[in-house]
Design an enzyme around this catalytic site. Sequence first.
Site, PDB file in Angstrom:
ATOM      1  N   GLU A 155       0.831  -1.421  -0.247  1.00 53.72           N
ATOM      2  CA  GLU A 155       0.059  -0.097   0.011  1.00 53.72           C
ATOM      3  C   GLU A 155       0.834   1.198   0.031  1.00 53.72           C
ATOM      4  O   GLU A 155       0.432   2.176  -0.509  1.00 53.72           O
ATOM      5  CB  GLU A 155      -0.991   0.028   1.246  1.00 53.72           C
ATOM      6  CG  GLU A 155      -2.136  -0.825   1.059  1.00 53.72           C
ATOM      7  CD  GLU A 155      -1.618  -2.485   1.620  1.00 53.72           C
ATOM      8  OE1 GLU A 155      -0.465  -2.802   1.874  1.00 53.72           O
ATOM      9  OE2 GLU A 155      -2.692  -3.243   1.634  1.00 53.72           O
TER      10      GLU A 155
ATOM     11  N   PHE B 175     -11.699  -7.908  13.362  1.00 52.70           N
ATOM     12  CA  PHE B 175     -10.442  -8.470  12.414  1.00 52.70           C
ATOM     13  C   PHE B 175     -10.029  -7.195  11.606  1.00 52.70           C
ATOM     14  O   PHE B 175     -10.858  -6.745  10.712  1.00 52.70           O
ATOM     15  CB  PHE B 175     -10.891  -9.732  11.653  1.00 52.70           C
ATOM     16  CG  PHE B 175      -9.870 -10.150  10.588  1.00 52.70           C
ATOM     17  CD1 PHE B 175      -8.620 -10.444  11.144  1.00 52.70           C
ATOM     18  CD2 PHE B 175      -9.971  -9.989   9.351  1.00 52.70           C
ATOM     19  CE1 PHE B 175      -7.589 -11.032  10.266  1.00 52.70           C
ATOM     20  CE2 PHE B 175      -8.933 -10.341   8.466  1.00 52.70           C
ATOM     21  CZ  PHE B 175      -7.649 -10.955   8.899  1.00 52.70           C
ATOM     22  N   GLN B 176      -8.945  -7.190  11.362  1.00 54.52           N
ATOM     23  CA  GLN B 176      -8.446  -5.889  10.628  1.00 54.52           C
ATOM     24  C   GLN B 176      -9.127  -4.511  11.029  1.00 54.52           C
ATOM     25  O   GLN B 176      -9.274  -3.847   9.965  1.00 54.52           O
ATOM     26  CB  GLN B 176      -8.443  -6.350   9.261  1.00 54.52           C
ATOM     27  CG  GLN B 176      -7.378  -7.487   8.929  1.00 54.52           C
ATOM     28  CD  GLN B 176      -7.273  -7.639   7.391  1.00 54.52           C
ATOM     29  OE1 GLN B 176      -7.934  -7.394   6.553  1.00 54.52           O
ATOM     30  NE2 GLN B 176      -5.995  -8.323   7.078  1.00 54.52           N
TER      31      GLN B 176
ATOM     32  N   LYS C 167     -17.701  -1.446   5.644  1.00 53.23           N
ATOM     33  CA  LYS C 167     -18.301  -2.508   4.634  1.00 53.23           C
ATOM     34  C   LYS C 167     -19.494  -2.752   4.458  1.00 53.23           C
ATOM     35  O   LYS C 167     -20.145  -2.895   3.294  1.00 53.23           O
ATOM     36  CB  LYS C 167     -17.674  -3.954   4.916  1.00 53.23           C
ATOM     37  CG  LYS C 167     -17.620  -5.138   3.838  1.00 53.23           C
ATOM     38  CD  LYS C 167     -16.837  -6.311   4.017  1.00 53.23           C
ATOM     39  CE  LYS C 167     -17.066  -7.378   3.065  1.00 53.23           C
ATOM     40  NZ  LYS C 167     -16.086  -8.443   3.314  1.00 53.23           N
TER      41      LYS C 167
ATOM     42  N   MET D 103      24.080   9.419   2.437  1.00 51.40           N
ATOM     43  CA  MET D 103      23.937  10.905   3.379  1.00 51.40           C
ATOM     44  C   MET D 103      24.179  10.614   4.591  1.00 51.40           C
ATOM     45  O   MET D 103      24.566  11.765   5.335  1.00 51.40           O
ATOM     46  CB  MET D 103      22.594  11.224   3.051  1.00 51.40           C
ATOM     47  CG  MET D 103      22.010  12.504   3.513  1.00 51.40           C
ATOM     48  SD  MET D 103      23.318  13.768   2.840  1.00 51.40           S
ATOM     49  CE  MET D 103      22.378  14.694   1.413  1.00 51.40           C
TER      50      MET D 103
HETATM   51  C1  LIG Z   1      17.831  14.818   2.220  1.00 53.08           C
HETATM   52  C2  LIG Z   1      17.202  16.315   1.877  1.00 53.08           C
HETATM   53  C3  LIG Z   1      17.923  17.307   1.646  1.00 53.08           C
HETATM   54  C4  LIG Z   1      17.191  18.615   1.361  1.00 53.08           C
HETATM   55  N1  LIG Z   1      17.886  19.553   1.133  1.00 53.08           N
HETATM   56  C5  LIG Z   1      17.182  20.595   0.387  1.00 53.08           C
HETATM   57  C6  LIG Z   1      17.989  21.920  -0.098  1.00 53.08           C
HETATM   58  O1  LIG Z   1      19.238  21.779  -0.042  1.00 53.08           O
HETATM   59  N2  LIG Z   1      17.368  22.880  -0.615  1.00 53.08           N
HETATM   60  C7  LIG Z   1      15.694  22.642  -0.590  1.00 53.08           C
HETATM   61  O2  LIG Z   1      15.377  23.725  -1.241  1.00 53.08           O
HETATM   62  N3  LIG Z   1      15.187  21.855  -0.063  1.00 53.08           N
HETATM   63  C8  LIG Z   1      16.012  20.751   0.336  1.00 53.08           C
HETATM   64  N4  LIG Z   1      14.974  19.509   0.932  1.00 53.08           N
HETATM   65  C9  LIG Z   1      13.641  19.466   1.015  1.00 53.08           C
HETATM   66  C10 LIG Z   1      13.082  20.453   2.257  1.00 53.08           C
HETATM   67  O3  LIG Z   1      13.060  19.380   3.072  1.00 53.08           O
HETATM   68  C11 LIG Z   1      11.614  21.043   1.754  1.00 53.08           C
HETATM   69  O4  LIG Z   1      10.903  20.116   1.238  1.00 53.08           O
HETATM   70  C12 LIG Z   1      11.457  22.024   0.768  1.00 53.08           C
HETATM   71  O5  LIG Z   1      12.588  22.896   1.003  1.00 53.08           O
HETATM   72  C13 LIG Z   1      10.268  22.706   0.835  1.00 53.08           C
HETATM   73  O6  LIG Z   1      10.007  23.413  -0.420  1.00 53.08           O
HETATM   74  P1  LIG Z   1       9.092  24.727  -0.662  1.00 53.08           P
HETATM   75  O7  LIG Z   1       9.576  25.822   0.493  1.00 53.08           O
HETATM   76  O8  LIG Z   1       8.859  25.008  -1.835  1.00 53.08           O
HETATM   77  O9  LIG Z   1       7.674  24.111  -0.150  1.00 53.08           O
HETATM   78  P2  LIG Z   1       6.409  23.152  -0.463  1.00 53.08           P
HETATM   79  O10 LIG Z   1       6.533  21.812   0.629  1.00 53.08           O
HETATM   80  O11 LIG Z   1       6.599  22.630  -1.858  1.00 53.08           O
HETATM   81  O12 LIG Z   1       5.126  24.020  -0.024  1.00 53.08           O
HETATM   82  C14 LIG Z   1       4.785  24.901  -0.893  1.00 53.08           C
HETATM   83  C15 LIG Z   1       4.137  26.139  -0.286  1.00 53.08           C
HETATM   84  O13 LIG Z   1       3.598  26.689  -1.132  1.00 53.08           O
HETATM   85  C16 LIG Z   1       2.005  26.947  -0.809  1.00 53.08           C
HETATM   86  N5  LIG Z   1       1.260  26.897  -1.848  1.00 53.08           N
HETATM   87  C17 LIG Z   1       0.836  25.663  -2.296  1.00 53.08           C
HETATM   88  N6  LIG Z   1      -0.032  25.659  -3.505  1.00 53.08           N
HETATM   89  C18 LIG Z   1      -0.094  26.987  -3.715  1.00 53.08           C
HETATM   90  C19 LIG Z   1      -0.553  27.675  -4.683  1.00 53.08           C
HETATM   91  N7  LIG Z   1      -1.288  27.405  -5.564  1.00 53.08           N
HETATM   92  N8  LIG Z   1      -0.409  29.014  -4.570  1.00 53.08           N
HETATM   93  C20 LIG Z   1       0.446  29.928  -3.590  1.00 53.08           C
HETATM   94  N9  LIG Z   1       0.892  29.140  -2.422  1.00 53.08           N
HETATM   95  C21 LIG Z   1       0.900  27.862  -2.742  1.00 53.08           C
HETATM   96  C22 LIG Z   1       2.049  26.285   0.413  1.00 53.08           C
HETATM   97  O14 LIG Z   1       1.131  26.564   1.141  1.00 53.08           O
HETATM   98  C23 LIG Z   1       3.381  25.977   1.036  1.00 53.08           C
HETATM   99  O15 LIG Z   1       3.445  26.994   1.934  1.00 53.08           O
HETATM  100  C24 LIG Z   1      15.697  18.541   1.245  1.00 53.08           C
HETATM  101  C25 LIG Z   1      14.850  17.386   1.467  1.00 53.08           C
HETATM  102  C26 LIG Z   1      15.844  16.222   1.669  1.00 53.08           C
HETATM  103  C27 LIG Z   1      14.991  14.754   1.887  1.00 53.08           C
HETATM  104  C1  LIG Z   2      12.176   5.828   5.475  1.00 49.41           C
HETATM  105  C2  LIG Z   2      13.421   6.386   5.652  1.00 49.41           C
HETATM  106  N1  LIG Z   2      14.168   5.829   6.827  1.00 49.41           N
HETATM  107  C3  LIG Z   2      15.347   6.649   7.135  1.00 49.41           C
HETATM  108  C4  LIG Z   2      15.713   7.680   6.504  1.00 49.41           C
HETATM  109  C5  LIG Z   2      17.026   8.507   6.878  1.00 49.41           C
HETATM  110  N2  LIG Z   2      18.013   8.652   5.788  1.00 49.41           N
HETATM  111  C6  LIG Z   2      18.189   9.633   4.946  1.00 49.41           C
HETATM  112  S1  LIG Z   2      19.059   9.439   3.693  1.00 49.41           S
HETATM  113  C7  LIG Z   2      19.387   7.950   3.962  1.00 49.41           C
HETATM  114  C8  LIG Z   2      20.506   7.024   3.320  1.00 49.41           C
HETATM  115  C9  LIG Z   2      20.036   6.809   1.832  1.00 49.41           C
HETATM  116  O1  LIG Z   2      20.876   6.006   1.262  1.00 49.41           O
HETATM  117  P1  LIG Z   2      20.863   5.585  -0.186  1.00 49.41           P
HETATM  118  O2  LIG Z   2      19.545   5.329  -0.492  1.00 49.41           O
HETATM  119  O3  LIG Z   2      21.977   4.598  -0.507  1.00 49.41           O
HETATM  120  O4  LIG Z   2      21.218   6.924  -0.855  1.00 49.41           O
HETATM  121  P2  LIG Z   2      22.798   7.787  -1.057  1.00 49.41           P
HETATM  122  O5  LIG Z   2      22.741   8.622   0.060  1.00 49.41           O
HETATM  123  O6  LIG Z   2      23.971   6.940  -0.768  1.00 49.41           O
HETATM  124  O7  LIG Z   2      22.865   8.474  -2.175  1.00 49.41           O
HETATM  125  C10 LIG Z   2      18.901   7.463   5.126  1.00 49.41           C
HETATM  126  C11 LIG Z   2      18.675   6.267   5.946  1.00 49.41           C
HETATM  127  C12 LIG Z   2      14.917   8.173   5.362  1.00 49.41           C
HETATM  128  N3  LIG Z   2      14.987   9.383   4.790  1.00 49.41           N
HETATM  129  N4  LIG Z   2      13.755   7.515   5.161  1.00 49.41           N
END
Ligand SMILES: Cc1cc2nc3c(=O)[nH]c(=O)nc-3n(C[C@H](O)[C@H](O)[C@H](O)COP(=O)(O)OP(=O)(O)OC[C@H]3O[C@@H](n4cnc5c(N)ncnc54)[C@H](O)[C@@H]3O)c2cc1C
Ligand SMILES: Cc1ncc(C[n+]2csc(CCOP(=O)(O)OP(=O)(O)O)c2C)c(N)n1
Length: 597
Positions: free
Chosen positions: A60, A122-123, A172, A491
């Site tokens: 899922e 169940f479930q 259901k 990472m």
């Molecule tokens: C490993 C990792 C590293 C990351 N590093 C970075 C990084 O270096 N840089 C980075 O940018 N992010 C990074 N992120 C992502 C970060 O965590 C956030 O998800 C991201 O920065 C949020 O983007 P956003 O502000 O565009 O918001 P979103 O989550 O896209 O939110 C959108 C915003 O716009 C508003 N909105 C939605 N629809 C509309 C509309 N039609 N009109 C007006 N407003 C609207 C919403 O209310 C909300 O406030 C990383 C994520 C991971 C997993």
């Molecule tokens: C479901 C989940 N569990 C744990 C994490 C924490 N986490 C972030 S990056 C990462 C490692 C990812 O490794 P890989 O997919 O090999 O990518 P790489 O960073 O090597 O490119 C982990 C464990 C997560 N983001 N999501």
Amino acid sequence: MDDMTTNPAIRKMTGAEMVVQAMKDHGVEHLFGYPGGAVLPIYDALFQQDAVQHILVRHEQGAGHAAEGYARSTGKVGVMLVTSGPGATNAVTPLQDALMDSIPLVCITGQVPTSLIGSDAFQECDTVGITRPCTKHNWLVKSVEDLAEILHEAFHVATSGRPGPVVVDIPKDVQFATGTYTPPQMSRAASRYHPRVDADRARVRAAVELLASAKRPVFYTGGGVINSGPEASRLLREFVARTGIPVTSTLMGLGAYPASGENWLGMLGMHGTYEANLAMHDCDVMMCLGARFDDRITGRLDAFSPNSRKVHVDIDPSSINKNVRVDLPIIGDVGHVLKAMLEAWNELGLTMDTGALAEWKGQIARWKARNCLAYRQDGDIIMPQHAVKRLYELTRDRKTYITTEVGQHQMWAAQFYGFEEPNRWMTSGGLGTMGYGLPAALGVQIAHPDALVIDIAGDASVQMTMQEMSAAVQYEAPIKIFILNNQYMGMVRQWQQLLHGNRLSHSYSEALPDFVKMAEAFGGVGLRVEKAGDLDGAIREMIDIRRPVIFDCCVANLANCFPMIPSGRAHNEMLLPDEATDEAVANAIDAKGKALV
Ligand SMILES: Cc1cc2nc3c(=O)[nH]c(=O)nc-3n(C[C@H](O)[C@H](O)[C@H](O)COP(=O)(O)OP(=O)(O)OC[C@H]3O[C@@H](n4cnc5c(N)ncnc54)[C@H](O)[C@@H]3O)c2cc1C
Ligand SMILES: Cc1ncc(C[n+]2csc(CCOP(=O)(O)OP(=O)(O)O)c2C)c(N)n1
């Protein structure tokens, strides 16, 4: 005469038939699901029609991410169907993922019969209780007479304002019962929930006047521009062209402004470019369009862009002043607001201070010259950045959609794959869900059967939802899983190396499966590349295969992703490639196998 005789759209049908009818009426062509006892009446109703195609996933969670990929790449709502209990709990991760990334998702869950609710049947699980914090709204349907209205409301809420996931939990007996179906046009949902889309004119005028007075302006754009639809991206491009203002984007907004555009600064934030982050830090007017001042962006809050006046355009009033206090909030849809801003700009005859803007761009050019994304590719060992760059070069002329998992590979994809169009980039930003990319790619491919759909993956993440390869094979969805295989949770290893004394606690991917054999076992195709010289040929081969492919791209094990702003630091405290040269980083290119601790 009653309504049923005057309006043929009002009909008697079972609850299960209503679910399918509502999907048809809301234009749903595909739904992603997994059957079980509590949804069998709905599966029966699906069996007896062919307007809505059901895609059978293998878990899922996969249904949810596939629906997210489908939604993000089309601008339509994603729909998923799961059974009660474990079906519903397995859906929790994608629901939270969609909530954080503003993805419209309608999730139908089966529930035990109303007479058994609360009896540990169940479930049975408390689906509305469990999903309340991870949905925009949810409903437990207690009577078949309420069902049609709730379904219409669910579609309306998921897709209006700030999009998000909703759950409709249907016992259901309600699915079996017969009731009256009223069509969406008779629904009162729109009058109950109608978020503001048009902005206050006075504020729009104030915002453009502020922009015109700026000496160091920047557009900080985000996922909201994508959410708003392609017209918002077009208007953004027009506004940038008109003003010449530099533009950066969050991870979620990539593609709204083209990566090849002359005012593009690159992504900002933790792994954003030096020039984007310093422009944000030093700007005097910041125009935030559909972004939410996430902590990956702001870094240390008290040092975030200390001298700027900030305009924040957002459709969700609760986003305003949540993390950063702004000077001029504008509530509205970013597309509508951009249109109003362009009109106001023209009406007021505004122009930028071209001298100041030229000086600002000169400063930005000096930051750019720092070449913050530099890496060295020499020799056989493939640098991951190089792999993404080659993938980009060899696919850029096609209709390509990229999804990712979570980790270093995700950031390299964001840094090195140049996005020119909106809705081509699907990634889990807010929740950072490993296992998102493969099922998301499936959803994208179902929506765009002729497109090239690539999941840029990590060797650890991809194992979390690998089972959906089986669904891809079943539906002849030729997704490409491009694994940057560094044999690490890269990472995690990077943070351990830089921030935890290089103690690489449980981040080595011991006992990796043979990804080529795994692809073959699923009925797909496996390719492996170990030398840089073989990369282009293998990528071309992958592109030409019209079946699901797993591409095992063996890359330098210890390469690090820079730039990097360590958590809680300010934008101007960024680590750049050649500033973080402790021994392990310096040796990254040559390292194979276990870490050089
Ligand atoms: C490993 C990792 C590293 C990351 N590093 C970075 C990084 O270096 N840089 C980075 O940018 N992010 C990074 N992120 C992502 C970060 O965590 C956030 O998800 C991201 O920065 C949020 O983007 P956003 O502000 O565009 O918001 P979103 O989550 O896209 O939110 C959108 C915003 O716009 C508003 N909105 C939605 N629809 C509309 C509309 N039609 N009109 C007006 N407003 C609207 C919403 O209310 C909300 O406030 C990383 C994520 C991971 C997993
Ligand atoms: C479901 C989940 N569990 C744990 C994490 C924490 N986490 C972030 S990056 C990462 C490692 C990812 O490794 P890989 O997919 O090999 O990518 P790489 O960073 O090597 O490119 C982990 C464990 C997560 N983001 N999501």
